[in-house]
Design an enzyme around this catalytic site. Sequence first.
Site, PDB file in Angstrom:
ATOM      1  N   GLU A  97       0.835  -1.213   0.000  1.00  0.00           N
ATOM      2  CA  GLU A  97       0.000   0.000   0.000  1.00  0.00           C
ATOM      3  C   GLU A  97       0.867   1.260   0.000  1.00  0.00           C
ATOM      4  O   GLU A  97       0.621   2.220   0.736  1.00  0.00           O
ATOM      5  CB  GLU A  97      -0.971   0.002   1.182  1.00  0.00           C
ATOM      6  CG  GLU A  97      -1.916  -1.185   1.218  1.00  0.00           C
ATOM      7  CD  GLU A  97      -2.942  -1.228   0.090  1.00  0.00           C
ATOM      8  OE1 GLU A  97      -2.989  -0.290  -0.740  1.00  0.00           O
ATOM      9  OE2 GLU A  97      -3.711  -2.205   0.045  1.00  0.00           O
ATOM     10  N   CYS A 153     -11.914  -5.988 -16.125  1.00  0.00           N
ATOM     11  CA  CYS A 153     -13.011  -5.024 -16.105  1.00  0.00           C
ATOM     12  C   CYS A 153     -14.310  -5.777 -15.834  1.00  0.00           C
ATOM     13  O   CYS A 153     -14.647  -6.728 -16.550  1.00  0.00           O
ATOM     14  CB  CYS A 153     -13.088  -4.274 -17.433  1.00  0.00           C
ATOM     15  SG  CYS A 153     -14.453  -3.079 -17.506  1.00  0.00           S
ATOM     16  N   ILE A 173      -8.411   9.445  -0.086  1.00  0.00           N
ATOM     17  CA  ILE A 173      -8.214   8.118   0.493  1.00  0.00           C
ATOM     18  C   ILE A 173      -9.522   7.668   1.132  1.00  0.00           C
ATOM     19  O   ILE A 173     -10.044   8.314   2.031  1.00  0.00           O
ATOM     20  CB  ILE A 173      -7.080   8.127   1.537  1.00  0.00           C
ATOM     21  CG1 ILE A 173      -5.760   8.494   0.853  1.00  0.00           C
ATOM     22  CG2 ILE A 173      -6.985   6.783   2.251  1.00  0.00           C
ATOM     23  CD1 ILE A 173      -4.602   8.683   1.798  1.00  0.00           C
TER      24      ILE A 173
END
Length: 192
Positions: A97, A153, A173
């Site tokens: 992250e 997708c 965020i």
Amino acid sequence: MMLFSEDVFKRRSEFGGSVELICGSMFSGKTEELIRRLRRAQIARLNVEIFKPKTDTRYDENAVVSHDLNSIQSTPVENSSSILLLGSNTQVVGIDEAQFFDDELPSVCNKLANKGIRVIVAGLDMDFLGKPFGPMPAIMAIAESVTKVHAVCVRCGNPALYSYRLVSSDAKILLGEKETYEPRCRICYHLD
């Protein structure tokens, strides 16, 4: 017979580091690939330390966890400079992250690599607006290797590179899962 003199080994460990980046959209397998590489390093009996931002508590406070629920223990940290406090015998550093870290993360990655440490970083390359996310562009610039992974997708089945936000929020965020984001290709991302 010694294959490496101590000087050669010392120089190799001092300058043999690298920065590897794994990037892509949500649900593309970034964390899964990070865990795979770190586990291989552990199998090779290398000293591995793993970090994630303290704010990422979605699955576990002290582990890096993929959407498939594979996990590896980590150390949550407040900021990127805390990563520099790792043990002196560390050979591999994993960072998950990365987009949530401060702008010092590229400098931290360089410092570690310059000490001979293999640094493996994973994170979103774009935010929900399709803009470069946090320190990720700078890490891409300094990385020896960049692996861009793609999700599928959910609208058309093509490779997805965008994280489409399903809920109304302007927050840069916003932690979430499938109820908050879905992967989309370029065309489907721009349809809504």
